[in-house]
Design a protein around this motif. Sequence first.
Motif, short mmCIF file in Angstrom:
data_model
loop_
_atom_site.label_atom_id
_atom_site.label_comp_id
_atom_site.label_asym_id
_atom_site.label_seq_id
_atom_site.Cartn_x
_atom_site.Cartn_y
_atom_site.Cartn_z
N GLU A 240 -10.78 -10.81 -2.09
CA GLU A 240 -10.52 -10.01 -0.90
C GLU A 240 -11.83 -9.44 -0.37
O GLU A 240 -12.28 -8.39 -0.85
CB GLU A 240 -9.58 -8.86 -1.24
N ILE B 224 -1.19 -10.19 0.70
CA ILE B 224 -0.95 -9.87 2.11
C ILE B 224 -0.67 -8.38 2.25
O ILE B 224 0.30 -7.88 1.68
CB ILE B 224 0.31 -10.63 2.62
N GLY B 225 -1.47 -7.69 3.03
CA GLY B 225 -1.24 -6.26 3.27
C GLY B 225 -0.33 -6.05 4.46
O GLY B 225 0.90 -6.16 4.37
N ILE C 32 -10.27 -6.62 4.96
CA ILE C 32 -9.01 -5.96 4.59
C ILE C 32 -8.61 -4.95 5.64
O ILE C 32 -9.35 -3.99 5.90
CB ILE C 32 -9.13 -5.28 3.21
N MET D 13 -4.74 -11.86 6.27
CA MET D 13 -3.99 -13.11 6.39
C MET D 13 -2.74 -12.83 7.20
O MET D 13 -2.10 -11.78 7.02
CB MET D 13 -3.62 -13.70 5.03
N LYS E 258 0.86 -1.20 0.00
CA LYS E 258 0.00 0.00 0.00
C LYS E 258 0.89 1.24 0.00
O LYS E 258 1.97 1.22 -0.58
CB LYS E 258 -0.97 -0.02 1.18
#
Length: 251
Positions: free
Chosen positions: A166, A230-231, A171, A211, A10
Amino acid sequence: MKKLIAGNWKMNGSLAANEVLLAGIKAGLATVESPCDVAVCIPGIYMPQVQTLLANSGVAWGAQDVSAHESGAYTGETSGAMLREFACRYALVGHSERRQYHGESDAAVAAKAQRALAFGITPIVCVGESLAERESGETMTVVKRQLAAVIHAVGHCVSEVVVAYEPVWAIGTGRTASPEQAQEVHAVLRAQLVAASTRGQGPRILYGGSMNAANAADLLGQPDIDGGLIGGASLKVPDFLSIIAAASLIR
Ligand code: PEP
């Protein structure tokens, strides 16, 4: 099929922080036997730095968006051709934050996926329902509609994309879909993709939404979950490496 673990940074990072993070990932990955596929989707400004840091590392890099246009008067956008110059392998398209904050429609997302493919970049097409849509029983309708727009635009080339389911409510919230909830949606997406694709199983379908090291193995153990987007956890070396280790054990 090897799993794919893709980080989405991000709007996070700095020259110094990226160096530390990528050094940690590279060092950790070297200790994983037969690792899964790994990628990081980064803020575009860092593409030259990341290209240098990840050269010959086995870790691919991607963008978080790509323009639907080839070139010209589109202030602020980055074209697929520009990304290719930095050996960019993936581009997220239709991330829920872009659908929500930038008003990206299904058609706009589909056009971006098409443009990415034209430049040899694999689009990671994000689909997912909001909490209100889940609660009103619309999950399957929403994700199928979002994916159908991409299939309509790219045709059989849908075999070349990656899809990421997602759920918007998962999220960055710490609230993960249960493995069963995720698998239920993945199975529906799989059927839609197989029907449209020339390749048997169709493209990979990743799960994304909080996750982390603790829940990755259960999610990745589901038959139709082919990896993770994966954030938050992709910004922490031990967490990202734990997810990679879990994905590398499951084939
Ligand atoms: C994402 O940004 O795509 C994402 C899945 O974020 P997080 O893992 O932080 O929920």
